[in-house]
Design a protein around this motif. Sequence first.
Motif, PDB file in Angstrom:
ATOM      1  N   ASP A  19       0.824  -1.206   0.000  1.00  7.54           N
ATOM      2  CA  ASP A  19       0.000   0.000   0.000  1.00  7.54           C
ATOM      3  C   ASP A  19       0.860   1.258   0.000  1.00  7.54           C
ATOM      4  O   ASP A  19       0.560   2.232  -0.698  1.00  7.54           O
ATOM      5  CB  ASP A  19      -0.947   0.005   1.198  1.00  7.54           C
ATOM      6  CG  ASP A  19      -2.027  -1.048   1.093  1.00  7.54           C
ATOM      7  OD1 ASP A  19      -2.204  -1.641   0.001  1.00  7.54           O
ATOM      8  OD2 ASP A  19      -2.697  -1.312   2.120  1.00  7.54           O
ATOM      9  N   GLU A  20       1.932   1.243   0.789  1.00 10.59           N
ATOM     10  CA  GLU A  20       2.810   2.411   0.809  1.00 10.59           C
ATOM     11  C   GLU A  20       3.534   2.555  -0.530  1.00 10.59           C
ATOM     12  O   GLU A  20       3.731   3.673  -1.025  1.00 10.59           O
ATOM     13  CB  GLU A  20       3.818   2.335   1.946  1.00 10.59           C
ATOM     14  CG  GLU A  20       4.612   3.620   2.060  1.00 10.59           C
ATOM     15  CD  GLU A  20       5.545   3.688   3.245  1.00 10.59           C
ATOM     16  OE1 GLU A  20       6.439   4.552   3.209  1.00 10.59           O
ATOM     17  OE2 GLU A  20       5.401   2.883   4.188  1.00 10.59           O
ATOM     18  N   VAL A  22       2.370   1.786  -3.432  1.00 14.89           N
ATOM     19  CA  VAL A  22       1.391   2.390  -4.347  1.00 14.89           C
ATOM     20  C   VAL A  22       1.340   3.906  -4.122  1.00 14.89           C
ATOM     21  O   VAL A  22       1.325   4.686  -5.084  1.00 14.89           O
ATOM     22  CB  VAL A  22      -0.006   1.748  -4.161  1.00 14.89           C
ATOM     23  CG1 VAL A  22      -1.080   2.542  -4.880  1.00 14.89           C
ATOM     24  CG2 VAL A  22       0.017   0.308  -4.642  1.00 14.89           C
ATOM     25  N   ARG A  23       1.339   4.328  -2.862  1.00 10.42           N
ATOM     26  CA  ARG A  23       1.311   5.768  -2.567  1.00 10.42           C
ATOM     27  C   ARG A  23       2.574   6.462  -3.091  1.00 10.42           C
ATOM     28  O   ARG A  23       2.503   7.561  -3.658  1.00 10.42           O
ATOM     29  CB  ARG A  23       1.162   6.010  -1.066  1.00 10.42           C
ATOM     30  CG  ARG A  23      -0.235   5.748  -0.539  1.00 10.42           C
ATOM     31  CD  ARG A  23      -0.407   6.244   0.888  1.00 10.42           C
ATOM     32  NE  ARG A  23       0.471   5.566   1.832  1.00 10.42           N
ATOM     33  CZ  ARG A  23       0.199   4.408   2.447  1.00 10.42           C
ATOM     34  NH1 ARG A  23      -0.937   3.790   2.198  1.00 10.42           N
ATOM     35  NH2 ARG A  23       1.036   3.877   3.304  1.00 10.42           N
ATOM     36  N   VAL A  25       4.543   5.496  -5.591  1.00  5.53           N
ATOM     37  CA  VAL A  25       4.485   5.544  -7.054  1.00  5.53           C
ATOM     38  C   VAL A  25       3.538   6.648  -7.512  1.00  5.53           C
ATOM     39  O   VAL A  25       3.862   7.427  -8.422  1.00  5.53           O
ATOM     40  CB  VAL A  25       4.073   4.178  -7.642  1.00  5.53           C
ATOM     41  CG1 VAL A  25       3.750   4.293  -9.123  1.00  5.53           C
ATOM     42  CG2 VAL A  25       5.165   3.145  -7.402  1.00  5.53           C
ATOM     43  N   ASN A  26       2.382   6.755  -6.888  1.00  2.00           N
ATOM     44  CA  ASN A  26       1.433   7.808  -7.250  1.00  2.00           C
ATOM     45  C   ASN A  26       2.042   9.191  -7.066  1.00  2.00           C
ATOM     46  O   ASN A  26       1.868  10.077  -7.912  1.00  2.00           O
ATOM     47  CB  ASN A  26       0.140   7.683  -6.446  1.00  2.00           C
ATOM     48  CG  ASN A  26      -0.716   6.538  -6.903  1.00  2.00           C
ATOM     49  OD1 ASN A  26      -0.655   6.117  -8.050  1.00  2.00           O
ATOM     50  ND2 ASN A  26      -1.524   6.014  -6.000  1.00  2.00           N
ATOM     51  N   GLU A  27       2.755   9.364  -5.962  1.00  3.54           N
ATOM     52  CA  GLU A  27       3.364  10.665  -5.700  1.00  3.54           C
ATOM     53  C   GLU A  27       4.459  10.972  -6.730  1.00  3.54           C
ATOM     54  O   GLU A  27       4.565  12.095  -7.215  1.00  3.54           O
ATOM     55  CB  GLU A  27       3.935  10.706  -4.285  1.00  3.54           C
ATOM     56  CG  GLU A  27       4.280  12.096  -3.823  1.00  3.54           C
ATOM     57  CD  GLU A  27       4.503  12.197  -2.328  1.00  3.54           C
ATOM     58  OE1 GLU A  27       5.155  13.175  -1.921  1.00  3.54           O
ATOM     59  OE2 GLU A  27       4.044  11.318  -1.581  1.00  3.54           O
ATOM     60  N   GLU A  29       4.568   9.827  -9.780  1.00  3.51           N
ATOM     61  CA  GLU A  29       3.907  10.057 -11.067  1.00  3.51           C
ATOM     62  C   GLU A  29       3.316  11.455 -11.177  1.00  3.51           C
ATOM     63  O   GLU A  29       3.195  11.998 -12.275  1.00  3.51           O
ATOM     64  CB  GLU A  29       2.826   9.011 -11.303  1.00  3.51           C
ATOM     65  CG  GLU A  29       3.385   7.649 -11.656  1.00  3.51           C
ATOM     66  CD  GLU A  29       2.315   6.591 -11.831  1.00  3.51           C
ATOM     67  OE1 GLU A  29       1.178   6.781 -11.350  1.00  3.51           O
ATOM     68  OE2 GLU A  29       2.627   5.553 -12.443  1.00  3.51           O
ATOM     69  N   GLN A  30       2.958  12.053 -10.043  1.00  2.00           N
ATOM     70  CA  GLN A  30       2.415  13.412 -10.069  1.00  2.00           C
ATOM     71  C   GLN A  30       3.469  14.419 -10.524  1.00  2.00           C
ATOM     72  O   GLN A  30       3.137  15.440 -11.120  1.00  2.00           O
ATOM     73  CB  GLN A  30       1.879  13.814  -8.702  1.00  2.00           C
ATOM     74  CG  GLN A  30       0.609  13.107  -8.324  1.00  2.00           C
ATOM     75  CD  GLN A  30       0.145  13.483  -6.923  1.00  2.00           C
ATOM     76  OE1 GLN A  30       0.784  14.265  -6.220  1.00  2.00           O
ATOM     77  NE2 GLN A  30      -0.963  12.910  -6.513  1.00  2.00           N
ATOM     78  N   SER A  38      12.023  13.583  -4.770  1.00  2.93           N
ATOM     79  CA  SER A  38      11.837  12.479  -5.716  1.00  2.93           C
ATOM     80  C   SER A  38      12.860  11.377  -5.476  1.00  2.93           C
ATOM     81  O   SER A  38      12.528  10.194  -5.526  1.00  2.93           O
ATOM     82  CB  SER A  38      11.943  12.980  -7.155  1.00  2.93           C
ATOM     83  OG  SER A  38      10.873  13.848  -7.448  1.00  2.93           O
TER      84      SER A  38
END
Length: 72
Positions: A19-20, A22-23, A25-27, A29-30, A38
Amino acid sequence: MATATPNDVSSLSYEQARDELVRVVNELEQGSSTLEESLALWERGESLARRCEEWLLGAKARLDAARAAAVE
């Protein structure tokens, strides 16, 4: 920003690490993080991915052992 300490993942469950990750990767990708942020996120993601892999390899070993025991 996600926690940037890559060495403290050893106590995480598979689900927590996934879960972390995923968070993280999402951050990433933003693309709104600084270069330093980064890099810290990338390092954290690598550490989390290794933790997930450890869990998965352990689960595979347990399944293999159970299958071998069932054959005997």
